[in-house]
Structure formats: C-alpha cells, structure tokens
Design a protein around this motif. Structure first.
Motif, short mmCIF file in Angstrom:
data_model
loop_
_atom_site.label_atom_id
_atom_site.label_comp_id
_atom_site.label_asym_id
_atom_site.label_seq_id
_atom_site.Cartn_x
_atom_site.Cartn_y
_atom_site.Cartn_z
N GLU A 177 -24.23 113.38 30.96
CA GLU A 177 -23.11 113.31 30.02
C GLU A 177 -21.82 112.93 30.71
N ALA A 178 -21.54 113.53 31.84
CA ALA A 178 -20.31 113.21 32.57
C ALA A 178 -20.33 111.77 33.06
N SER A 179 -21.49 111.33 33.54
CA SER A 179 -21.59 109.96 34.02
C SER A 179 -21.37 108.96 32.88
N ALA A 180 -21.85 109.29 31.69
CA ALA A 180 -21.64 108.40 30.54
C ALA A 180 -20.16 108.28 30.20
N LEU A 181 -19.43 109.38 30.30
CA LEU A 181 -17.99 109.33 30.06
C LEU A 181 -17.29 108.50 31.12
N LEU A 182 -17.72 108.63 32.38
CA LEU A 182 -17.15 107.82 33.44
C LEU A 182 -17.45 106.35 33.20
N HIS A 183 -18.66 106.05 32.79
CA HIS A 183 -19.06 104.67 32.46
C HIS A 183 -18.13 104.11 31.39
N ALA A 184 -17.88 104.88 30.34
CA ALA A 184 -17.02 104.43 29.25
C ALA A 184 -15.58 104.21 29.73
N HIS A 185 -15.12 105.09 30.60
CA HIS A 185 -13.75 104.96 31.11
C HIS A 185 -13.59 103.68 31.93
N THR A 187 -15.37 101.00 31.66
CA THR A 187 -15.45 99.88 30.73
C THR A 187 -14.10 99.65 30.06
N ASP A 188 -13.41 100.73 29.70
CA ASP A 188 -12.08 100.62 29.10
C ASP A 188 -11.08 99.98 30.06
N LEU A 189 -11.31 100.16 31.36
CA LEU A 189 -10.44 99.55 32.36
C LEU A 189 -10.79 98.08 32.59
N GLY A 190 -11.84 97.59 31.93
CA GLY A 190 -12.23 96.20 32.09
C GLY A 190 -13.33 95.98 33.09
N VAL A 191 -13.93 97.06 33.61
CA VAL A 191 -15.01 96.94 34.59
C VAL A 191 -16.34 96.77 33.86
N GLU A 192 -17.11 95.76 34.25
CA GLU A 192 -18.45 95.54 33.70
C GLU A 192 -19.44 96.33 34.55
N VAL A 193 -20.11 97.30 33.96
CA VAL A 193 -20.97 98.22 34.70
C VAL A 193 -22.44 97.91 34.43
N HIS A 194 -23.23 97.79 35.50
CA HIS A 194 -24.67 97.59 35.38
C HIS A 194 -25.36 98.70 36.17
N THR A 195 -26.14 99.53 35.51
CA THR A 195 -26.94 100.55 36.19
C THR A 195 -28.40 100.08 36.23
N GLU A 196 -29.22 100.81 37.01
CA GLU A 196 -30.61 100.43 37.25
C GLU A 196 -30.70 98.93 37.59
N CYS A 197 -29.87 98.58 38.52
CA CYS A 197 -29.67 97.17 38.84
C CYS A 197 -29.67 97.04 40.37
N ARG A 198 -30.69 96.41 40.93
CA ARG A 198 -30.80 96.30 42.38
C ARG A 198 -30.37 94.92 42.85
N VAL A 199 -29.42 94.91 43.78
CA VAL A 199 -28.96 93.66 44.38
C VAL A 199 -29.94 93.28 45.49
N SER A 200 -30.37 92.02 45.49
CA SER A 200 -31.37 91.59 46.48
C SER A 200 -30.83 90.57 47.48
N GLY A 201 -29.75 89.87 47.14
CA GLY A 201 -29.26 88.85 48.07
C GLY A 201 -27.89 88.33 47.70
N LEU A 202 -27.35 87.52 48.60
CA LEU A 202 -26.06 86.87 48.40
C LEU A 202 -26.24 85.37 48.49
N ARG A 203 -25.52 84.65 47.67
CA ARG A 203 -25.46 83.20 47.81
C ARG A 203 -24.12 82.83 48.43
N GLN A 204 -24.13 81.79 49.23
CA GLN A 204 -22.89 81.37 49.88
C GLN A 204 -22.87 79.85 50.04
N ARG A 205 -21.65 79.36 50.19
CA ARG A 205 -21.44 77.94 50.44
C ARG A 205 -20.37 77.81 51.52
#
Length: 440
Positions: A177-185, A187-205
């Motif tokens: 419940e607390a984490s959901a409220l933090l998530h909503a807060h 989002t209100d600040l303009g942050v796009e939040v992705h959970t259960e999301c694993r980063v695997s690599g970086l692209r570069q140029r």
C-alpha cells in the motif's frame, strides 16, 4: 590524546570520528566531508555543494589522499602519492561503492558517456552538469537511492523513467500500500515508473548512451542513464592487508577487526553478520569507537578533558559494558574504585526517512518489519485524498515495525518505542497512530 589515530575515509563515519577526536583523516575525495544524504537536493538544484558540508574535523584532513596499502607489521598506511602515514590505531571507514549491473554495453569500470553512478559529490556534479530541460533520463533501480535520484532529476527538468526489477518501489522498506502511494506521487511529479522490469543492456553511439534495452525487448530512449542498483562495501584494502572480510570487514562489539590495532566503522564494517549501509548506524559506530578510544586514553583514565558526543539521533545503538575477553582492552580505573566499563556496540535499529519534493511534498518513514507474521497485530490508517498512510506491526506487546507516508506526526514516539524494545502501554493499538503515539 597521544595515540596516533589514522582514519581512512572521509564519509559519514570517518568525518564523525574526526569531529570527536584529533585524528589524521585520509579522504580519497578532493572535497571536504559532506552529507551524502543531501546529494539528491544538490542534483535538484535546491542546495549548492557548500551547503551540505559536514562540521569541520578537529584536525585538518588530508584530502585527495587515496590509501593503497596497509603494512600491519610496520603500522603504516601507504598513499597513492608514495607517502607513508604511521599509526598506533587505524580506523577503516572506506564506505561502499556503487554496484554496476552486468549489462550489455558496460565494460568494466569504464562507463559510456551519459551513464552515471550516483554515490559521490563528483557523481552528483557530473550528473547535474549533464541535465537540461527535456533530456530523457532513465534511472535503473527503484530502491531508496533510485527514487531519490528520479525525484531530483524531475525537479531539474528532465523527462524521467524509473525502472525497478522488483514488484514495487522501495520493497525493502515499504509494504504494497505504501509503495503504491509512492508510485502515484512520483507519477504526479512526471516520473514514468516501470516495475517488474529488468534492464538487460545499453545502446550507444560514438561512445555515448542512446537507449536502455529491457529484457522483454522493449527499448527506452535515453540521453542520461543513472545506475542506482545498490552499493557494496569497499573491502579491497582490508582484504589485501589480511584482515577477516566476509561481506564487510568483520568487527566485534568494540569495532575491532581481526587485528586489535585496526578498527572498522560505517558502510564497510560487518558487525554480528550485518552490514547496515545507512547513515544512522555509521554515526553510532563512530560515537561508540570515539568513546572507547577516549576511555582508553590517559585523559579518559584520569578524568582529564573528554570530547563530548553530539546528541544522539533516532536509531541510537544500545550500549552496554563489554564482557570480559582475553583480547579486550583493559578498562581504565575508576577513581571510585573498580574498572570503568568500556563502551560496546551491540547494533543499531535504523529508521529510514525520505522527503520527496513537488507541488505536494511527500515525507515517508519506515522502520523494522513492515510485513507481519501470522499472529501479529496490524493497525492501519489511510487517507487516499491526502495521500497519507500509517501502519504499525505489533508482536505480543512489542512494536516490531511500521511505515508512515504523508503526516509523520507520530514517527518520533513510534521510533522511540521501537528502538527501546519495551512493552507497549496497555491502551488500544489505534493510539499508536495518533500524533503523539498515545503518550497523552
């Protein structure tokens, strides 16, 4: 004090000890010791770097002095410039280093342009110099550090994406419940939040990051990537010196390593199988060690001048007389007869606090076990309109944990009840969540 005390590391623990005692402080960073907890405020532009400086040490520190070798037989510390610093007591306060995840596109410690850890003031200043309004920033890691970085980047005008591999943000401290409220807060600040999301690599140029690749094949465009994947104790110096190292540098209740002339405190120290990695325990360990070294000094033994400790903060360690031990230092004589008990560190109950800015700032605090066990009593108060949430977990007649978001009026009383590990008063449990914690 006539004992030569050398402290390696100018972070929270090392700086605290240098405020209490006349020591030779070897600080690897070129900056005077600073409050690492306020780096996010520097990144957000709320404070300048000079504002977060810690109180000055009793003796001038050697800044930019990187310790590279300990000679325990000669009792010297060798620095990168070739100088040798002799000691009678050595204190390792080497802190922790950011974890660099095993991502495609990361090779060793050499990071592509635009990829930043977020641990030191130099990290913070480099990141602040790279942020401009509208830049796409991806934060990897949704723990305390990642959430702080995401909030600061949003305040600086970046378009922020926060990725968290786990099911929820700050899962070590918050319940669902607390984490959901933090998530909503966020989002209100303009942050796009992705959970259960694993980063695997970086692209570069041309050596600069351009995107973040997710394990499911999705790609996030990025001009800036912040790695906030946790930290690990810096123990290479101790290990090379032959000291007992597990996750951290192993210490006893008097914060001694396997060499009685060497101590360790703060994020690099492991006490009773635990590495805290938090400011509260680091400060408490520094205070206990300062008291111990003062008690062993001639001034401490004869009633001479003693440096007083700063006022205790929430999360105070419980101190008790040290048990008799064949290797323990001898307690100085008490003028009234007998031996004065030596200070002893028996652990810290650490409370986590965080303030997230925005049009509606959000304060949060968490301590102990927020997830109840079968048979525990749980009390919750939630106000979705105000974004406020309070929860405590009671086991028998003891408070074992809690989470508060929004109004923290009761946190002081709750923290004291938890830290003291004392029986709760015979009153309805709901009183624990009133502003005074049921004390009136």
């Amino acid at each position: 004090m006539s004992t030569r005390i050398v402290v390696v590391g100018g972070g929270t623990a090392g700086a605290r000890l240098a405020q209490r005692l006349p020591v030779t402080l070897l600080g690897e960073e070129p900056h005077a010791p600073y409050n690492r907890l306020l780096l996010a405020d520097v990144l957000a532009g709320r404070y300048g770097p000079e504002v977060i400086a810690l109180p000055a040490a009793r003796e001038p520190a050697r800044l930019g002095a990187r310790a590279v070798r300990i000679d325990r037989a000669a009792r010297t510390v060798e620095c990168a410039d070739g100088s040798l610093v002799p000691y009678d007591r050595l204190v390792l306060a080497t802190g922790a280093a950011p974890v660099l995840p095993p991502l495609r596109g990361l090779r060793g410690a050499e990071l592509p342009s635009g990829v930043h850890p977020f641990r030191t003031l130099d990290d913070c200043l480099a990141l602040r110099g790279a942020v401009r309004p509208g830049v796409r920033a991806v934060v990897v890691g949704g723990g305390l550090l990642g959430v702080s970085a995401a909030r600061a980047l949003a305040a600086a005008g970046a378009e922020v994406v926060l990725t968290q591999q786990g099911e929820r943000l700050m899962e070590r401290q918050l319940d669902a419940e607390a984490s959901a409220l933090l998530h909503a807060h966020l989002t209100d600040l303009g942050v796009e939040v992705h959970t259960e999301c694993r980063v695997s690599g970086l692209r570069q140029r041309d050596g600069a990051v351009t995107a973040v690749e997710l394990a499911d094949g999705f790609v996030l465009d990025a001009g800036i990537v912040v790695l906030a994947c946790g930290v690990r104790p810096r123990v290479a110096l101790a290990r090379a010196a032959g000291l007992d190292v597990r996750t951290g540098v192993v210490v006893d209740d008097q914060l001694r390593t396997s060499d009685p002339h060497v101590h360790a405190i703060g994020d690099c120290a492991e006490h009773a199988g635990r590495v805290y990695g938090l400011a509260g325990p680091a400060l408490e360990q520094a205070d206990v060690l300062a008291d111990l070294l003062l008690a062993e000094s001639p001034a401490g033994a004869t009633g001479g001048p003693v440096v007083s400790a700063p006022a205790a903060e929430p999360g105070a360690a419980r101190r008790a007389p040290a048990p008799e031990s064949g290797t323990a230092p001898q307690a100085p004589a008490d003028p009234a007869g007998g031996a004065r008990p030596l200070p002893r560190y028996t652990g810290t109950r650490a409370l986590t606090r965080l303030t997230l800015g925005g049009a509606r700032p959000l304060d949060l605090a968490a301590f102990g076990e927020a997830t109840p066990l079968p048979g525990d009593d749980v009390v919750r108060l939630a106000d979705a309109t105000r974004g406020a949430y309070r929860k405590v977990v009671v086991r028998g007649d003891r408070l074992v944990g809690g989470v508060l978001l929004g109004d923290l009026g009761a946190v002081g009383t709750l923290a004291r009840a938890w830290e003291g590990d004392e029986a709760l008063p015979d009153a309805p449990l709901l009183h624990l969540l009133t502003h005074d914690g049921g004390s009136s």
